[in-house]
Design a protein around this motif. Structure first.
Motif, PDB file in Angstrom:
ATOM      1  N   THR A 175       0.961  -1.404   0.144  1.00  0.00           N
ATOM      2  CA  THR A 175       0.004  -0.154   0.140  1.00  0.00           C
ATOM      3  C   THR A 175       0.953   1.265   0.030  1.00  0.00           C
ATOM      4  O   THR A 175       0.567   2.384  -0.694  1.00  0.00           O
ATOM      5  N   ALA A 176       1.956   1.375   0.676  1.00  0.00           N
ATOM      6  CA  ALA A 176       2.944   2.395   0.648  1.00  0.00           C
ATOM      7  C   ALA A 176       3.435   2.566  -0.561  1.00  0.00           C
ATOM      8  O   ALA A 176       3.611   3.633  -1.124  1.00  0.00           O
ATOM      9  N   ALA A 177       3.706   1.433  -1.273  1.00  0.00           N
ATOM     10  CA  ALA A 177       4.492   1.506  -2.868  1.00  0.00           C
ATOM     11  C   ALA A 177       3.274   1.964  -3.479  1.00  0.00           C
ATOM     12  O   ALA A 177       3.548   2.865  -4.578  1.00  0.00           O
ATOM     13  N   ARG A 178       1.944   1.663  -3.565  1.00  0.00           N
ATOM     14  CA  ARG A 178       0.948   2.326  -4.269  1.00  0.00           C
ATOM     15  C   ARG A 178       1.091   3.983  -4.225  1.00  0.00           C
ATOM     16  O   ARG A 178       0.865   4.457  -5.238  1.00  0.00           O
ATOM     17  N   TYR A 179       1.194   4.254  -3.077  1.00  0.00           N
ATOM     18  CA  TYR A 179       0.861   5.728  -2.957  1.00  0.00           C
ATOM     19  C   TYR A 179       2.325   6.399  -3.518  1.00  0.00           C
ATOM     20  O   TYR A 179       2.333   7.493  -4.101  1.00  0.00           O
ATOM     21  N   THR A 180       3.407   5.724  -3.388  1.00  0.00           N
ATOM     22  CA  THR A 180       4.531   6.228  -4.032  1.00  0.00           C
ATOM     23  C   THR A 180       4.483   6.186  -5.606  1.00  0.00           C
ATOM     24  O   THR A 180       4.957   7.130  -6.222  1.00  0.00           O
ATOM     25  N   GLU A 181       3.875   5.293  -5.959  1.00  0.00           N
ATOM     26  CA  GLU A 181       3.639   5.359  -7.578  1.00  0.00           C
ATOM     27  C   GLU A 181       2.898   6.316  -7.853  1.00  0.00           C
ATOM     28  O   GLU A 181       3.086   6.611  -9.206  1.00  0.00           O
ATOM     29  N   VAL A 182       1.681   6.252  -7.404  1.00  0.00           N
ATOM     30  CA  VAL A 182       0.447   7.366  -7.835  1.00  0.00           C
ATOM     31  C   VAL A 182       1.337   8.797  -7.734  1.00  0.00           C
ATOM     32  O   VAL A 182       1.072   9.616  -8.736  1.00  0.00           O
ATOM     33  N   ASN A 183       1.981   9.106  -6.633  1.00  0.00           N
ATOM     34  CA  ASN A 183       2.608  10.295  -6.441  1.00  0.00           C
ATOM     35  C   ASN A 183       3.699  10.815  -7.486  1.00  0.00           C
ATOM     36  O   ASN A 183       3.741  11.759  -8.169  1.00  0.00           O
ATOM     37  N   TYR A 184       4.225   9.414  -7.949  1.00  0.00           N
ATOM     38  CA  TYR A 184       5.413   9.433  -9.117  1.00  0.00           C
ATOM     39  C   TYR A 184       4.661  10.058 -10.403  1.00  0.00           C
ATOM     40  O   TYR A 184       5.370  10.879 -11.015  1.00  0.00           O
ATOM     41  N   ALA A 185       3.494   9.096 -10.639  1.00  0.00           N
ATOM     42  CA  ALA A 185       2.853   9.699 -11.801  1.00  0.00           C
ATOM     43  C   ALA A 185       2.488  11.056 -12.039  1.00  0.00           C
ATOM     44  O   ALA A 185       2.450  11.763 -12.969  1.00  0.00           O
ATOM     45  N   VAL A 186       1.642  11.509 -10.684  1.00  0.00           N
ATOM     46  CA  VAL A 186       1.212  12.880 -10.733  1.00  0.00           C
ATOM     47  C   VAL A 186       2.411  14.059 -11.015  1.00  0.00           C
ATOM     48  O   VAL A 186       2.542  14.706 -11.862  1.00  0.00           O
ATOM     49  N   ASP A 187       3.528  13.758 -10.198  1.00  0.00           N
ATOM     50  CA  ASP A 187       4.812  14.584 -10.349  1.00  0.00           C
ATOM     51  C   ASP A 187       5.563  14.492 -11.765  1.00  0.00           C
ATOM     52  O   ASP A 187       5.982  15.518 -12.147  1.00  0.00           O
ATOM     53  N   ARG A 188       5.297  13.480 -12.304  1.00  0.00           N
ATOM     54  CA  ARG A 188       6.027  13.433 -13.638  1.00  0.00           C
ATOM     55  C   ARG A 188       5.072  13.869 -14.901  1.00  0.00           C
ATOM     56  O   ARG A 188       5.553  14.639 -15.772  1.00  0.00           O
ATOM     57  N   LEU A 189       3.749  13.858 -14.873  1.00  0.00           N
ATOM     58  CA  LEU A 189       2.854  14.174 -15.986  1.00  0.00           C
ATOM     59  C   LEU A 189       2.079  15.434 -15.504  1.00  0.00           C
ATOM     60  O   LEU A 189       2.119  16.199 -16.500  1.00  0.00           O
ATOM     61  N   GLU A 190       1.843  15.907 -14.314  1.00  0.00           N
ATOM     62  CA  GLU A 190       1.126  17.216 -14.359  1.00  0.00           C
ATOM     63  C   GLU A 190       1.929  18.502 -14.636  1.00  0.00           C
ATOM     64  O   GLU A 190       1.476  19.109 -15.299  1.00  0.00           O
ATOM     65  N   PRO A 191       3.333  18.339 -14.455  1.00  0.00           N
ATOM     66  CA  PRO A 191       3.903  19.524 -14.810  1.00  0.00           C
ATOM     67  C   PRO A 191       4.256  19.723 -16.687  1.00  0.00           C
ATOM     68  O   PRO A 191       4.627  20.741 -16.900  1.00  0.00           O
ATOM     69  N   LEU A 192       3.814  18.578 -16.962  1.00  0.00           N
ATOM     70  CA  LEU A 192       3.987  18.811 -18.605  1.00  0.00           C
ATOM     71  C   LEU A 192       2.929  19.863 -19.111  1.00  0.00           C
ATOM     72  O   LEU A 192       1.991  20.262 -18.576  1.00  0.00           O
ATOM     73  N   ARG A 193       3.584  20.576 -20.224  1.00  0.00           N
ATOM     74  CA  ARG A 193       2.966  21.888 -20.349  1.00  0.00           C
ATOM     75  C   ARG A 193       1.292  21.712 -20.506  1.00  0.00           C
ATOM     76  O   ARG A 193       0.498  22.664 -20.038  1.00  0.00           O
ATOM     77  N   GLY A 194       0.913  20.829 -21.402  1.00  0.00           N
ATOM     78  CA  GLY A 194      -0.691  20.561 -21.551  1.00  0.00           C
ATOM     79  C   GLY A 194      -1.329  19.597 -20.821  1.00  0.00           C
ATOM     80  O   GLY A 194      -2.430  19.238 -21.372  1.00  0.00           O
ATOM     81  N   THR A 195      -0.856  19.125 -19.692  1.00  0.00           N
ATOM     82  CA  THR A 195      -1.307  17.725 -19.341  1.00  0.00           C
ATOM     83  C   THR A 195      -1.971  18.071 -17.958  1.00  0.00           C
ATOM     84  O   THR A 195      -1.654  18.714 -17.156  1.00  0.00           O
ATOM     85  N   ARG A 196      -3.149  17.433 -17.855  1.00  0.00           N
ATOM     86  CA  ARG A 196      -3.867  17.631 -16.705  1.00  0.00           C
ATOM     87  C   ARG A 196      -4.058  16.061 -16.152  1.00  0.00           C
ATOM     88  O   ARG A 196      -4.757  15.429 -16.978  1.00  0.00           O
TER      89      ARG A 196
END
Length: 396
Positions: A175-196
């Protein structure tokens, strides 16, 4: 990404079918348009078996049903990626965003590759570990690049944690790994210029607002565009929008006012009481709150109510009978918190082998063996288009 049936061929088939079956459809809502304002949502290539079903219906003289299926697959819907290698998903993602860019359309990606996906049930699979998942997300990010996209991140990832299905150890490692994975995806994808990016909440009949909000916060919703609800489920637009408003309000209360999610009203609180609470405790403008999107792909008739006492496990989410397509996707919802109404689930594709607590192999509600998850389900596809609300085609 499906390519055996090219879009040009489908378009030709669609036009010929619609001309045969529904010449009176002029003026009806165009299936590939959102609402005529702003960017269009992207329509991916259809499941090849959908095209085969259309051809079969035309040959059988069932022109109106053929036209309905044609309209369904010509409606904007999400592009699902999950089991491809990093190299494959990077290329496919890049292909989609380039195609969408040429069409002045906004693609919606449903990313479905989290380790332990679906608690190893009908849609089991996903990356082998956190490092593999992060490499896969990196590939998606490279594929999207600077082009616009909406990302529905990992259905069931937060609503169905490893701890929820007995797959975790006493330390909660998975479960801790799951939160790590979701956070990683958010931090990697949301900063892209046109991605929500939007995070999982399940649906209004599952987690209370009080239980899902802490998961969203722990999953990094503060750094995402927001969250989504009802993916692949059947709750009404009204229920979904209200659930979204309550969740967004509770997130604001916790994050901006240091409140406790346990104090928030939930979807079972009388609405007048919940609104009074929101008015008293949430003073954050909508622009600074978490936004949400909803799935209306199969909610035209609302949830299925199983026959009382008939099944030990009715699986009301699994290929329920006589459901209909819901309202068409749009980016103009009229709600400052709701960014879009989408077709996240690909309508016409099976939820899996539904046994409803019986030994099977047939689905006792249908008398047939349901296709495996993700395969085309002609019987269900016909139900969805025949019972669509609003209808796909004008009345005769």
């Amino acid at each position: 990404m499906r390519r055996p049936f090219r879009r040009a061929a489908i378009t030709a088939l669609a036009l010929s079918t619609l001309l045969i079956a529904a010449p009176q459809a002029t003026g009806a809502e165009a299936p590939t348009s959102t609402d005529g304002h702003g960017p269009r949502l992207y329509t991916p290539d259809p499941n090849p078996d959908a095209a085969r079903q259309i051809v079969g219906l035309v040959k059988a003289g069932q022109y109106r049903d053929a036209a309905r299926i044609t309209a369904m697959i010509a409606t904007p819907q999400a592009v699902w990626f999950g089991d491809q290698s990093p190299a494959e998903v990077e290329k496919l993602t890049r292909d989609v965003v380039r195609d969408a860019d040429r069409r002045a359309a906004l693609p919606v990606f449903a990313l479905y590759n989290i380790p332990g996906r679906d608690c190893s049930n009908y849609s089991a699979g996903g990356a082998a570990n956190t490092a593999e998942y992060q490499a896969w997300i990196d590939a998606v990010a490279r594929g999207i690049g600077s082009r616009d996209a909406m990302v529905v991140l990992e259905p069931d990832a937060l609503a169905l944690l490893p701890a929820d299905c007995g797959q975790d150890d006493a330390q909660g490692t998975k479960t801790a790994a799951r939160y790590t994975e979701v956070n990683y995806a958010v931090d990697r994808l949301e900063p892209l210029r046109g991605t929500r990016v939007y995070l999982d909440t399940g649906h209004p009949g599952w987690h209370s607002v009080n239980s899902i909000v802490p998961r969203l916060i722990k999953g990094g919703v503060e750094h995402a565009a927001g969250f989504y609800t009802n993916a692949s489920n059947y709750f009404t637009d009204d229920a979904n929008s209200w659930y979204g408003k309550l969740i967004s309000s509770c997130i604001a209360y916790v994050e901006k006012s240091a409140g406790d999610a346990a104090d928030c009203p939930n979807q079972w609180t009388p609405r007048a009481d919940a609104q009074t609470w929101i008015d008293a405790h949430v003073r954050v403008p909508a622009s600074r709150m978490a936004h949400f999107v909803t799935d209306s792909s199969r909610n035209g008739r609302g949830p299925w109510t199983p026959p009382a006492g008939k099944y030990t496990d009715p699986q009301d989410w699994c290929n329920p009978p006589d459901r209909g397509l819901g309202a068409r996707p749009t980016l103009r919802t009229g709600d400052p918190l709701q960014d879009a109404r989408l077709w996240i689930k690909t309508p016409g594709e099976s939820d899996g082998l539904c046994l409803r607590g019986t030994e099977g192999p047939e689905d006792p509600e249908r008398g047939t063996v349901d296709p495996k998850a993700g395969d085309w389900f002609p019987q269900q596809a016909l139900e969805l288009v025949r019972y669509a609300e609003p209808p796909l085609l004008p009345a005769k």
